[in-house]
Design a protein around this motif. Structure first.
Motif, PDB file in Angstrom:
ATOM      1  N   GLY A   7       5.444   1.493  -7.193  1.00 12.85           N
ATOM      2  CA  GLY A   7       4.041   1.271  -7.543  1.00 12.85           C
ATOM      3  C   GLY A   7       3.747   1.244  -9.027  1.00 12.85           C
ATOM      4  O   GLY A   7       2.718   0.703  -9.442  1.00 12.85           O
ATOM      5  N   VAL A  47      -1.944   5.229  -1.668  1.00 15.19           N
ATOM      6  CA  VAL A  47      -1.316   4.009  -2.186  1.00 15.19           C
ATOM      7  C   VAL A  47      -2.300   3.207  -3.041  1.00 15.19           C
ATOM      8  O   VAL A  47      -1.926   2.626  -4.066  1.00 15.19           O
ATOM      9  CB  VAL A  47      -0.776   3.148  -1.023  1.00 15.19           C
ATOM     10  N   HIS A  99       5.287   3.005  -2.390  1.00 15.86           N
ATOM     11  CA  HIS A  99       4.371   3.132  -3.529  1.00 15.86           C
ATOM     12  C   HIS A  99       4.944   4.056  -4.588  1.00 15.86           C
ATOM     13  O   HIS A  99       4.890   3.767  -5.790  1.00 15.86           O
ATOM     14  CB  HIS A  99       3.018   3.645  -3.032  1.00 15.86           C
TER      15      HIS A  99
END
Lengths: 61, 407
Positions: free
Chosen positions: B338, B371, B334
């Motif tokens: 991300g 996350v 992440h």
């Protein structure tokens, strides 16, 4: 790789999606007395299934 | 992220539930923040266990596999599932006479998942001196050389024909057509009976992986990289249009759910970083970009650990992929990806199989807190869930995510 897309665009006598391309099949069909486009369309549909069978054996099964 | 239980939703129709789930799932895949964390578990032989069946039943008869998937989708509050994650219908390798797929109940224990039998280096399905034939005419090579070699029944052109050969081609084609055609009805059942989205459409393999998986074998290919590297590169390039075509030909016409690439051994340490950069990535990246150009996302189902290559993945257009995390650290994934791509998975399979429900809830809490904090996360295990997965733990993952994962 100079042009990374080149392998995707490269002309091939048996392009992806076909097993027996229509121009090759057409030679074997003799005089076309009716609607050739209709014959071609339905030929290519079933040919795509044969392509799918072969390549899904490679990719999926 | 809320710390209280979400209010009980008012009863909604199946069609409304479907629309809500689809919107939730699609928003998360677009790296946006939906109303709650979507749940999209890739449940394979787990469905058999939950439905009171065994692996043989769901592998041998796809209709039973469909029923098991429906049973799970009806009972669990999941936003999306794969229509049949026990994807290899056992009848297909049986009618073809496949030498490399072992099916439960036929040689394997009936409650063991189907197995791929890796050939020995000297028994690879494609010989080292056949690269030119594959490169010049990939489909012709598959049809005339590869299929007869992987089949106990099929014969090559020029060999003495047999009844078994004729029937293998006939039944093979009919079985694939029957199976693929049936998926339309299964997707409708998911929608109509369960209000559940069919999670993926379209299959992709990396050109490099397909050479290793099905033609030269992993050992053969790794030796070829040293002994005939130019042939390997030409062969991998020759695979590119076919992998792209297969992916797009079964993709979602509505362009909502992604094409999935199943990523196996094209990563460090199976190959070197240099080999990844020279072979794997330059022949996969254009395909992903082309798929994105057609309006489809690709789900990177990154089996194992792919951390070493995250920098390369960042080269892809923002939003073009969803990165599925198997044995990578989902928190690291992440942090690294991300900002560009949604993340899915990351719940360890060993935890779902052998942990306690409290341990599952605690891990899910961390993932949701970190996350999923800003959206762009889809709850799932790291790898597909087979029949060793605990039903109790799947319930814990589902119920906790539904309660705690509300934005």
């Amino acid at each position: 790789m100079s042009d990374p897309y080149e392998p995707l665009r490269r002309p091939h006598p048996r392009p992806a999606g076909t097993v027996v391309p229509w121009p090759e099949q057409r030679k074997d069909m003799g005089e076309m007395t009716g609607d050739e486009a209709l014959v071609r369309k339905t030929w290519e549909e079933i040919d795509a299934w044969s392509y799918a069978f072969l390549w899904h054996c490679v990719v999926s099964f | 992220m809320t710390t209280t239980t979400a209010p009980s939703p008012a009863p909604v129709s199946t069609s409304t539930r479907y629309e809500q789930r689809l919107a939730r799932y699609v928003a998360a895949m677009r790296n946006e923040k939906p109303d709650m964390v979507p749940i999209r578990p890739f449940v394979a032989e787990f469905t058999a266990k939950y439905a009171g069946m065994d692996c043989q039943q769901v592998t041998q008869d796809f209709r039973l596999a469909f029923d098991a998937a429906i049973r799970c989708a009806a009972d669990f509050d999941w936003d999306a599932v794969v229509a049949n994650m026990v994807y290899v219908w056992g009848m297909i390798p049986q009618v073809i006479g496949s030498r490399y797929l072992a099916v439960p109940g036929v040689g394997l224990e009936r409650d063991t998942g189907f197995q791929y039998l890796e050939p020995a280096e000297d028994g690879a399905w494609m010989r080292a001196d056949e690269y030119d034939a594959l490169i010049d005419d990939p489909t012709g090579y598959v049809m005339n050389v590869w299929m007869p070699r992987v089949s106990r029944y099929m014969v090559s052109p020029g060999e003495t024909n047999t009844v078994q050969n004729n029937l293998a081609w006939l039944k093979g084609g009919m079985s694939v057509m029957q199976y693929f055609t049936a998926f339309g009805g299964q997707i409708e059942r998911l929608r109509e009976e369960c209000g559940t989205v069919s999670a993926i459409a379209g299959i992709l393999k990396a050109p490099f992986d397909i050479i290793a998986d099905k033609f030269r074998g992993y050992l053969g290919l790794t030796m070829d990289l040293f002994e005939r590297p130019e042939k390997v590169m030409a062969a991998v390039k020759a695979m590119m249009p076919h992998m792209l075509h297969i992916a797009l030909s079964t993709a979602d016409p509505a362009k909502q759910v992604p094409i999935t690439i199943w990523m196996h051994r094209g990563c460090v340490p199976f190959i070197s970083p240099k080999q990844f950069d020279e072979y794997f990535w330059p022949t996969l990246k254009p395909i992903i970009e082309e798929i994105w150009g057609h309006g489809h996302q690709t789900l990177f189902y990154a089996e194992g650990k792919w951390k070493h290559h995250w920098g390369r993945f960042r080269e892809l257009p923002e939003g073009s992929i969803i990165y599925h995390c198997d044995r990578d650290d989902v928190f690291e994934a992440h942090a690294a990806l991300g900002d560009r791509f949604a993340i899915s998975g990351g719940i360890p399979n060993f935890l779902l199989s052998f942990g306690t429900p409290d341990q599952v809830r605690e891990y899910c809490r961390k993932v949701i807190d970190v996350v999923a904090a800003d959206g762009g996360y889809i709850m799932d295990a790291g790898a597909i869930m087979q029949n060793d997965t605990s039903i109790e733990n799947i319930k814990a993952m589902t119920e906790f995510t539904r309660e705690y994962g509300v934005y």
